[in-house]
Design a protein around this motif. Structure first.
Motif, PDB file in Angstrom:
ATOM      1  N   ARG A   1       0.828  -1.205   0.000  1.00 53.85           N
ATOM      2  CA  ARG A   1       0.000   0.000   0.000  1.00 53.85           C
ATOM      3  C   ARG A   1       0.861   1.254   0.000  1.00 53.85           C
ATOM      4  O   ARG A   1       0.569   2.217  -0.748  1.00 53.85           O
ATOM      5  N   ILE A   2       1.909   1.259   0.810  1.00 56.79           N
ATOM      6  CA  ILE A   2       2.807   2.429   0.874  1.00 56.79           C
ATOM      7  C   ILE A   2       3.495   2.640  -0.471  1.00 56.79           C
ATOM      8  O   ILE A   2       3.561   3.768  -0.991  1.00 56.79           O
ATOM      9  N   ASN A   3       4.028   1.529  -1.036  1.00 56.47           N
ATOM     10  CA  ASN A   3       4.707   1.635  -2.336  1.00 56.47           C
ATOM     11  C   ASN A   3       3.734   2.076  -3.429  1.00 56.47           C
ATOM     12  O   ASN A   3       4.099   2.860  -4.318  1.00 56.47           O
ATOM     13  N   ALA A   4       2.494   1.559  -3.362  1.00 56.19           N
ATOM     14  CA  ALA A   4       1.494   1.935  -4.351  1.00 56.19           C
ATOM     15  C   ALA A   4       1.143   3.411  -4.234  1.00 56.19           C
ATOM     16  O   ALA A   4       0.999   4.110  -5.251  1.00 56.19           O
ATOM     17  N   ASP A   5       1.002   3.917  -3.003  1.00 53.64           N
ATOM     18  CA  ASP A   5       0.674   5.338  -2.806  1.00 53.64           C
ATOM     19  C   ASP A   5       1.763   6.239  -3.375  1.00 53.64           C
ATOM     20  O   ASP A   5       1.473   7.280  -3.989  1.00 53.64           O
ATOM     21  N   LYS A   6       3.030   5.834  -3.176  1.00 54.91           N
ATOM     22  CA  LYS A   6       4.140   6.623  -3.722  1.00 54.91           C
ATOM     23  C   LYS A   6       4.095   6.613  -5.249  1.00 54.91           C
ATOM     24  O   LYS A   6       4.250   7.660  -5.892  1.00 54.91           O
ATOM     25  N   ALA A   7       3.890   5.438  -5.816  1.00 63.40           N
ATOM     26  CA  ALA A   7       3.849   5.333  -7.273  1.00 63.40           C
ATOM     27  C   ALA A   7       2.658   6.098  -7.853  1.00 63.40           C
ATOM     28  O   ALA A   7       2.772   6.739  -8.918  1.00 63.40           O
ATOM     29  N   LEU A   8       1.524   6.048  -7.161  1.00 64.14           N
ATOM     30  CA  LEU A   8       0.338   6.752  -7.645  1.00 64.14           C
ATOM     31  C   LEU A   8       0.516   8.267  -7.543  1.00 64.14           C
ATOM     32  O   LEU A   8       0.016   9.024  -8.407  1.00 64.14           O
ATOM     33  N   ALA A   9       1.207   8.697  -6.497  1.00 61.88           N
ATOM     34  CA  ALA A   9       1.479  10.141  -6.374  1.00 61.88           C
ATOM     35  C   ALA A   9       2.343  10.618  -7.539  1.00 61.88           C
ATOM     36  O   ALA A   9       2.089  11.681  -8.127  1.00 61.88           O
ATOM     37  N   ASP A  10       3.378   9.848  -7.857  1.00 62.26           N
ATOM     38  CA  ASP A  10       4.222  10.189  -9.012  1.00 62.26           C
ATOM     39  C   ASP A  10       3.407  10.161 -10.301  1.00 62.26           C
ATOM     40  O   ASP A  10       3.590  11.005 -11.195  1.00 62.26           O
ATOM     41  N   PHE A  11       2.527   9.179 -10.400  1.00 58.69           N
ATOM     42  CA  PHE A  11       1.666   9.044 -11.579  1.00 58.69           C
ATOM     43  C   PHE A  11       0.776  10.277 -11.733  1.00 58.69           C
ATOM     44  O   PHE A  11       0.611  10.822 -12.842  1.00 58.69           O
ATOM     45  N   ASP A  12       0.211  10.763 -10.622  1.00 60.76           N
ATOM     46  CA  ASP A  12      -0.672  11.927 -10.657  1.00 60.76           C
ATOM     47  C   ASP A  12       0.097  13.184 -11.060  1.00 60.76           C
ATOM     48  O   ASP A  12      -0.408  14.011 -11.851  1.00 60.76           O
ATOM     49  N   ILE A  13       1.310  13.331 -10.513  1.00 58.23           N
ATOM     50  CA  ILE A  13       2.120  14.510 -10.858  1.00 58.23           C
ATOM     51  C   ILE A  13       2.450  14.507 -12.358  1.00 58.23           C
ATOM     52  O   ILE A  13       2.326  15.533 -13.050  1.00 58.23           O
ATOM     53  N   ARG A  14       2.844  13.348 -12.844  1.00 59.96           N
ATOM     54  CA  ARG A  14       3.192  13.239 -14.256  1.00 59.96           C
ATOM     55  C   ARG A  14       1.966  13.491 -15.147  1.00 59.96           C
ATOM     56  O   ARG A  14       2.066  14.169 -16.185  1.00 59.96           O
ATOM     57  N   ASN A  15       0.832  12.982 -14.738  1.00 61.65           N
ATOM     58  CA  ASN A  15      -0.385  13.174 -15.536  1.00 61.65           C
ATOM     59  C   ASN A  15      -0.840  14.633 -15.545  1.00 61.65           C
ATOM     60  O   ASN A  15      -1.341  15.147 -16.557  1.00 61.65           O
ATOM     61  N   GLN A  16      -0.683  15.292 -14.386  1.00 60.05           N
ATOM     62  CA  GLN A  16      -1.057  16.709 -14.333  1.00 60.05           C
ATOM     63  C   GLN A  16      -0.196  17.519 -15.295  1.00 60.05           C
ATOM     64  O   GLN A  16      -0.683  18.439 -15.978  1.00 60.05           O
TER      65      GLN A  16
ATOM     66  N   LEU B   1      -0.105  -2.842  -8.563  1.00 56.90           N
ATOM     67  CA  LEU B   1       0.821  -2.648  -7.446  1.00 56.90           C
ATOM     68  C   LEU B   1       0.337  -3.318  -6.158  1.00 56.90           C
ATOM     69  O   LEU B   1       1.139  -3.714  -5.317  1.00 56.90           O
ATOM     70  N   LEU B   2      -0.967  -3.415  -6.002  1.00 59.60           N
ATOM     71  CA  LEU B   2      -1.524  -4.028  -4.775  1.00 59.60           C
ATOM     72  C   LEU B   2      -1.746  -5.528  -4.910  1.00 59.60           C
ATOM     73  O   LEU B   2      -2.045  -6.188  -3.904  1.00 59.60           O
ATOM     74  N   LYS B   3      -1.592  -6.051  -6.094  1.00 59.68           N
ATOM     75  CA  LYS B   3      -1.843  -7.479  -6.314  1.00 59.68           C
ATOM     76  C   LYS B   3      -0.857  -8.327  -5.524  1.00 59.68           C
ATOM     77  O   LYS B   3       0.344  -8.075  -5.502  1.00 59.68           O
ATOM     78  N   GLN B   4      -1.371  -9.362  -4.854  1.00 60.36           N
ATOM     79  CA  GLN B   4      -0.525 -10.280  -4.097  1.00 60.36           C
ATOM     80  C   GLN B   4       0.320 -11.133  -5.040  1.00 60.36           C
ATOM     81  O   GLN B   4      -0.166 -11.561  -6.083  1.00 60.36           O
ATOM     82  N   PRO B   5       1.556 -11.418  -4.683  1.00 60.99           N
ATOM     83  CA  PRO B   5       2.324 -12.409  -5.435  1.00 60.99           C
ATOM     84  C   PRO B   5       1.598 -13.756  -5.395  1.00 60.99           C
ATOM     85  O   PRO B   5       0.862 -14.052  -4.441  1.00 60.99           O
ATOM     86  N   ALA B   6       1.800 -14.568  -6.409  1.00 53.06           N
ATOM     87  CA  ALA B   6       1.059 -15.830  -6.523  1.00 53.06           C
ATOM     88  C   ALA B   6       1.252 -16.713  -5.304  1.00 53.06           C
ATOM     89  O   ALA B   6       0.296 -17.326  -4.806  1.00 53.06           O
ATOM     90  N   TRP B   7       2.485 -16.799  -4.775  1.00 53.60           N
ATOM     91  CA  TRP B   7       2.742 -17.690  -3.633  1.00 53.60           C
ATOM     92  C   TRP B   7       2.015 -17.231  -2.388  1.00 53.60           C
ATOM     93  O   TRP B   7       1.580 -18.037  -1.564  1.00 53.60           O
ATOM     94  N   ILE B   8       1.831 -15.911  -2.246  1.00 51.18           N
ATOM     95  CA  ILE B   8       1.076 -15.395  -1.103  1.00 51.18           C
ATOM     96  C   ILE B   8      -0.422 -15.592  -1.323  1.00 51.18           C
ATOM     97  O   ILE B   8      -1.158 -15.964  -0.402  1.00 51.18           O
ATOM     98  N   GLU B   9      -0.864 -15.368  -2.562  1.00 50.85           N
ATOM     99  CA  GLU B   9      -2.286 -15.519  -2.870  1.00 50.85           C
ATOM    100  C   GLU B   9      -2.764 -16.945  -2.626  1.00 50.85           C
ATOM    101  O   GLU B   9      -3.805 -17.166  -1.995  1.00 50.85           O
TER     102      GLU B   9
END
Length: 303
Positions: free
Chosen positions: A37-52, A73-81
């Motif tokens: 979730r933390i990594n996804a939030d960081k990536a999404l923030a960068d995504f939003d800045i770039r899109n703006q 980004l939030l999808k579980q790896p197969a072994w965890i799923e």
């Protein structure tokens, strides 16, 4: 413990699977999912800045890109799923098998005519108390085995094997079996003659009786061709409490132990040969046939 014995111990395998999948599930819920979730939030923030920036430059963006990125980004790896999916099922099976009911398959004819080869039975795991799985240590006492109970237990000479027999002697009892007739504490057990029993597996007839074991009526078989004495009894703990002769044997059951016999009296390797069953070897009380694929009509109780 050998690798072969581990493979033969289904309770241990279930425990290991429950533990491993449970650890993975716990780590994912409380640690790994939060990191994603933390990594996804960081990536999404960068995504939003770039899109703006692109939008301000008049570049039209493809719809749904942010949702797809977040999902990836939030999808579980197969072994965890897979581990997380299997954990509740494995844990439930482990709990039911360990503390409530466990299925067994009858492998031999030693309990004819009560139980047939191929009968799939259920064993009540809590009748005689609550035991810790794998190590089979009793932590809560409820009821003691009674004469006439059909009981599953760990074979004293090889605890990795499960045996099923009938309780004929409880602690303190004097069990005497002479000329194929049973007595307990000096009281002769009552018998009623029934029509001969045909063993369809071996195509032979046996004498059949109803035995009234201190209030528990059940059928037994005797083979007239077999002698009444016990041939080559083993050297077992408390062997000195038993005496053997040409007509049979007598045994005094020690404290916290039980004397077991098969209903197919002349075709059963039981306490007459390998001795008493300690309380710590008890698995549970058999009470129900839930399937026999060769004979579905056998489904039901057998007491």
């Amino acid at each position: 413990m050998s690798f072969q014995s581990i493979l033969g111990n289904f309770a241990l395998i279930l425990f290991i699977l429950t533990f491993v999948t449970g650890i993975i599930w716990f780590l994912d819920v409380f640690i790994l999912a939060k990191k994603r979730r933390i990594n996804a939030d960081k990536a999404l923030a960068d995504f939003d800045i770039r899109n703006q920036k692109l939008t301000s430059e008049g570049i039209r963006l493809q719809e749904g890109g942010r949702i797809e990125l977040e999902s990836r980004l939030l999808k579980q790896p197969a072994w965890i799923e897979y581990s997380g999916s299997f954990f509740p099922v494995i844990a439930m099976v482990f709990f039911l098998r360990s503390f409530l009911y466990e299925p067994f398959k009858i492998p031999s004819s030693s309990m004819l005519p009560t139980l047939y080869v191929g009968d799939l039975i259920l064993v009540n795991k809590f009748t005689y108390g609550i035991r810790l799985p794998v190590i089979n240590k009793k932590v809560l006492s409820l009821n003691d085995p009674q004469r006439g109970d059909v009981m599953v237990f760990k074979y004293p000479e090889n605890p990795s094997l499960d045996y099923i027999k009938r309780v004929v002697g409880v602690p303190g009892d004097k069990v005497v079996y002479k000329n194929k007739r049973l007595s307990v504490n000096g009281r002769d057990i009552a018998y009623e003659t029934l029509p001969d029993f045909l063993d369809e597996e071996h195509l032979n007839y046996s004498n059949q009786y109803t035995e009234n074991l201190t209030g528990v009526k059940h059928r037994i078989l005797n083979d007239v061709q077999r002698p009444p004495f016990v041939s080559d009894p083993h050297s077992f703990p408390n062997r000195e409490l038993c005496s053997y002769d040409d007509s049979g044997f007598s045994c005094t059951v020690p404290k916290d132990q039980y004397f077991m016999m098969g209903d197919n009296r002349d075709n059963s390797l039981d306490s007459r040969y390998w001795g008493f069953v300690p309380d710590q070897n008890i698995v549970g009380k058999a009470f129900f046939i839930w399937m026999n694929f060769a004979s579905p009509k056998r489904i039901g109780g057998f007491e």
